[in-house]
Design an enzyme around this catalytic site. Structure first.
Site, mmCIF file in Angstrom:
data_model
loop_
_atom_site.group_PDB
_atom_site.id
_atom_site.type_symbol
_atom_site.label_atom_id
_atom_site.label_comp_id
_atom_site.label_asym_id
_atom_site.label_seq_id
_atom_site.Cartn_x
_atom_site.Cartn_y
_atom_site.Cartn_z
ATOM 1 N N HIS A 115 0.824 -1.212 0.000
ATOM 2 C CA HIS A 115 0.000 0.000 0.000
ATOM 3 C C HIS A 115 0.853 1.255 0.000
ATOM 4 O O HIS A 115 2.038 1.244 0.330
ATOM 5 C CB HIS A 115 -0.914 0.025 1.230
ATOM 6 C CG HIS A 115 -0.171 0.101 2.537
ATOM 7 N ND1 HIS A 115 0.527 -0.956 3.054
ATOM 8 C CD2 HIS A 115 -0.021 1.130 3.412
ATOM 9 C CE1 HIS A 115 1.093 -0.598 4.199
ATOM 10 N NE2 HIS A 115 0.791 0.673 4.439
ATOM 11 N N ARG A 136 4.607 5.883 14.955
ATOM 12 C CA ARG A 136 4.650 6.474 13.612
ATOM 13 C C ARG A 136 3.814 7.753 13.559
ATOM 14 O O ARG A 136 2.742 7.816 14.162
ATOM 15 C CB ARG A 136 4.086 5.461 12.614
ATOM 16 C CG ARG A 136 4.256 5.871 11.165
ATOM 17 C CD ARG A 136 3.435 5.011 10.248
ATOM 18 N NE ARG A 136 2.035 5.149 10.565
ATOM 19 C CZ ARG A 136 1.088 4.301 10.193
ATOM 20 N NH1 ARG A 136 1.383 3.239 9.492
ATOM 21 N NH2 ARG A 136 -0.168 4.511 10.523
ATOM 22 N N HIS A 140 4.639 0.175 0.205
ATOM 23 C CA HIS A 140 5.353 -0.669 1.156
ATOM 24 C C HIS A 140 4.463 -1.749 1.757
ATOM 25 O O HIS A 140 3.228 -1.728 1.598
ATOM 26 C CB HIS A 140 5.990 0.192 2.261
ATOM 27 C CG HIS A 140 5.006 0.951 3.097
ATOM 28 N ND1 HIS A 140 4.375 2.091 2.658
ATOM 29 C CD2 HIS A 140 4.538 0.730 4.347
ATOM 30 C CE1 HIS A 140 3.563 2.534 3.599
ATOM 31 N NE2 HIS A 140 3.638 1.730 4.637
HETATM 32 C C1 SIN Z 1 2.857 0.688 7.822
HETATM 33 O O1 SIN Z 1 2.371 0.113 6.873
HETATM 34 O O2 SIN Z 1 2.777 1.895 7.920
HETATM 35 C C2 SIN Z 1 3.606 -0.101 8.876
HETATM 36 C C3 SIN Z 1 4.968 -0.418 8.418
HETATM 37 C C4 SIN Z 1 5.669 -1.383 9.334
HETATM 38 O O3 SIN Z 1 5.223 -1.630 10.451
HETATM 39 O O4 SIN Z 1 6.695 -1.895 8.912
#
Ligand code: SIN
Length: 269
Positions: free
Chosen positions: A101, A259, A244
């Site tokens: 995504h 995050r 990602h």
């Molecule tokens: C996300 O998709 O924002 C999470 C990425 C992760 O936990 O590696």
């Protein structure tokens, strides 16, 4: 590549840069902010080591690059609503971001980027995979590029989040299939398996076939990388030129981080 305020070493030829010579735990200078913005638009994702960020420092860091975007699909931390906790342990039934995504592409103006600080990572595994949308676009034939020019697709939060929150209200938006990055001026593919629900203005089945080709193409190993985590590693990725996937290969181990997402001021174009 040497920037005025730090150095970046390529992680792979198409995506990812390892940054050395910057301290993200203190306020950044305007030169550092400009260099990070430039580097982000070139490498798609930047990796920083030894950055001990707590929630306040992470928010302060994010605010150098724009307003903080409040997540429309996942509830934030109770004290810091701008922060999403990324947490997986032996009780988890799923992880955030387990399908390829670009963050919140279902929003009318999706966040331009995300910054993730890792506190605890498994002994092995728990990487994030990133893929360059620039390289995916560049590798298409001229005929396919001409065909995609001007097409749009709908991105729907229901698609990504309703299995975790069946009664939730989610955003939905239409974006160009090919976008132009506002800093680099490069074109990329802006569709993804988690959020894109259908192609606009074409028969549904025709759109499904096209989207399945584009997803497979975007996710190819040739233009993707594995981002390796450790305590106090920070990732800053640009949702306008990479997509990602969080790889959940470490069950039942613990992985924990925080995050923030940076709001964009303009829609994808
Ligand atoms: C996300 O998709 O924002 C999470 C990425 C992760 O936990 O590696």
């Amino acid at each position: 590549m040497q920037f005025q305020s730090f150095e970046v070493k390529k992680i792979t030829p198409h995506v990812g840069g390892d940054v050395s010579g910057i301290d993200l735990t203190r306020p950044l200078s305007s030169q550092e902010v400009e260099d990070v913005e430039q580097a982000l638009s070139i490498y798609g994702v930047l990796r920083f080591e030894d950055q001990a960020l707590d929630p306040d420092k992470l928010k302060a860091l994010g605010r150098h690059f724009g307003e903080l975007h409040i997540h429309t699909g996942v509830k934030g931390n109770s004290e810091h609503p701008e922060i999403t906790e990324i947490y997986t342990d032996e009780k988890s039934k799923h992880v955030n971001g387990e399908v390829w995504h670009s963050d919140l592409s279902c929003d009318p103006i999706p966040p331009l980027g995300s910054i993730l600080h890792m506190s605890i990572s498994p002994e092995a595994g728990g990487d994030t995979a990133f893929a360059s949308s620039y390289a995916a676009y560049d590798a298409l034939s001229d005929r396919m590029k001409a065909y995609l020019d001007g097409l749009t697709a709908t991105h729907d939060g229901h698609f990504a989040f309703s299995r975790f929150n069946p009664n939730g209200k989610f955003t939905r938006a239409s974006h160009p299939v090919v976008n132009t990055h506002p800093v680099s001026g490069r074109k990329g593919l802006y569709v993804n398996r988690a959020f894109t629900s259908h192609m606009d203005d074409m028969p549904y089945e025709e759109g499904v076939a096209l989207l399945n080709f584009l997803y497979d193409h975007c996710e190819r190993a040739e233009w993707s990388m594995r981002f390796r985590w450790a305590k106090d590693v920070v990732a800053f990725w640009d949702n306008r030129c990479v997509q990602h996937l969080a790889v959940w290969d470490y069950y039942p181990e613990l992985r924990s981080g925080i995050r923030v997402q940076i709001a964009a001021t303009e829609p994808i174009s």
